[in-house]
Design an enzyme around this catalytic site. Structure first.
Site, PDB file in Angstrom:
ATOM      1  CG  ASP A 275      -1.854   1.223   1.256  1.00 49.95           C
ATOM      2  OD1 ASP A 275      -2.366   1.618   0.189  1.00 49.95           O
ATOM      3  OD2 ASP A 275      -2.089   1.798   2.345  1.00 49.95           O
ATOM      4  CB  SER A 276       0.148   4.790  -0.664  1.00 51.90           C
ATOM      5  OG  SER A 276      -1.019   4.843   0.148  1.00 51.90           O
TER       6      SER A 276
ATOM      7  CB  CYS B  30      -3.118   0.647  -2.537  1.00 45.75           C
ATOM      8  SG  CYS B  30      -3.169   2.409  -2.892  1.00 45.75           S
TER       9      CYS B  30
ATOM     10  CD  GLU C 163       0.099   6.626   5.908  1.00 51.53           C
ATOM     11  OE1 GLU C 163       1.271   6.582   6.309  1.00 51.53           O
ATOM     12  OE2 GLU C 163      -0.512   5.626   5.495  1.00 51.53           O
TER      13      GLU C 163
ATOM     14  CB  CYS D 186      -9.419   4.788   0.499  1.00 49.92           C
ATOM     15  SG  CYS D 186      -7.774   5.141   1.194  1.00 49.92           S
TER      16      CYS D 186
ATOM     17  CG  HIS E   1      -5.021   4.989   4.392  1.00 53.52           C
ATOM     18  ND1 HIS E   1      -4.508   4.499   3.217  1.00 53.52           N
ATOM     19  CD2 HIS E   1      -3.955   5.432   5.113  1.00 53.52           C
ATOM     20  CE1 HIS E   1      -3.187   4.659   3.216  1.00 53.52           C
ATOM     21  NE2 HIS E   1      -2.827   5.214   4.358  1.00 53.52           N
TER      22      HIS E   1
END
Ligand code: DGL
Length: 281
Positions: free
Chosen positions: A10-11, A73, A151, A183, A185
């Protein structure tokens, strides 16, 4: 013989929501989690940048012996899944917003999708809506800044609630009864999203389906680990002193985050997009 790991990419830390489902469904697998933190978020980057970073990370993981790659992602999958499948020699499992089950679950025919700007403007997402929306009304809501909050470990509190209140306003106005967490996240702020949307709205994500798909792909190729205790390692292109504590909180157990440097690869000619100004930002 040392077991080859399945890589989960993932990012940033969002893909841990997918890794968690895979770990639960496939407890004997050895996983290698990769967070491209130094380049996160992907959602606001150009198509070219997301493709180049995704390819770089994928090649790095393949060179470390990964037997399969799970692109945990939506943004990277939307931008680079075909590129990865063409370029890598290991199986690639991609992610897309769970629109199909959401459309099936909706009672009033109004479905919301919360995703990054990159996902919402991608061709893959456009095709997804064309293929599965049918006569349902789909409201796609880009959520700039939301992945960054996760994040930063901002999983609750007034700043998050205020941002979610803004982002969900168009969804509330449209009267959606089902919302896709498009997403990885966003799964970590699921409760806060549910509060912002109000009662009676069902939230759907792709994590469990991706874990099942990972099992299928590994089993088909005779690569599934079915005995013994699995493991997971955590890699980040960012600073482990910052990323480690957030990962640990989201993962819910002590862990060691290791730093890796992964230079950005050149994209193959056919996959280069116009310069940033003209690219689909
Ligand atoms: N977790 C990523 C996704 O599923 C994107 C977050 C970002 O880097 O913008 O789309």
């Amino acid at each position: 013989m040392i077991a080859r790991p399945a890589a989960v990419f993932d990012s940033g830390v969002g893909g841990l929501s997918v890794a968690r489902e895979i770990r639960h469904a496939l407890p004997s697998e050895h996983l290698l989690y990769f967070a491209d933190t130094a380049f996160c978020p992907y959602g606001d980057r150009t198509l070219h940048e997301v493709r180049a970073r995704t390819l770089s990370a994928a090649r790095h993981l393949e060179s470390r012996g990964a037997k399969a790659l799970v692109v945990a992602c939506n943004t990277a999958s939307g931008a680079a899944l075909e590129l990865l499948r063409e370029t890598l020699s290991i199986p690639v499992i991609g992610l897309e917003p769970a629109l199909k089950p959401a459309v099936a679950a909706s009672r009033n025919g109004r479905v919301g999708v919360m995703a990054t700007s990159g996902t919402v403007r991608s061709d893959r997402f456009r095709r997804l809506v064309e293929n599965y929306a049918g006569d349902r009304h789909v409201v796609a809501q880009p959520c700039p800044g939301l992945a960054d909050m996760v994040e930063d470990g901002l999983l609750e509190g007034d700043a998050l609630a205020a941002r979610l209140d803004e982002l969900t306003e168009p969804l509330r106005a449209a009267g959606v009864d089902t919302v896709v967490l498009g997403c990885t996240h966003y799964v970590f702020v699921r409760d806060a999203i549910a509060r912002a949307l109000g009662p009676g709205v069902e939230l759907v994500d792709s994590g469990p389906a991706i874990a099942r798909q990972t099992r299928r792909v590994l089993a088909e190729r005779g690569m599934l680990e079915e005995a013994g205790e699995g493991s997971i390692r955590f890699l980040t292109t960012g600073d482990p002193r910052d990323v480690g504590p957030v990962m640990e909180r989201l993962w819910g157990a002590p862990l060691v985050a290791e730093h890796v440097d992964v230079p950005t690869a050149e994209l193959p000619e056919a996959w280069r997009t116009p310069p940033p100004a003209a690219a689909a930002r």
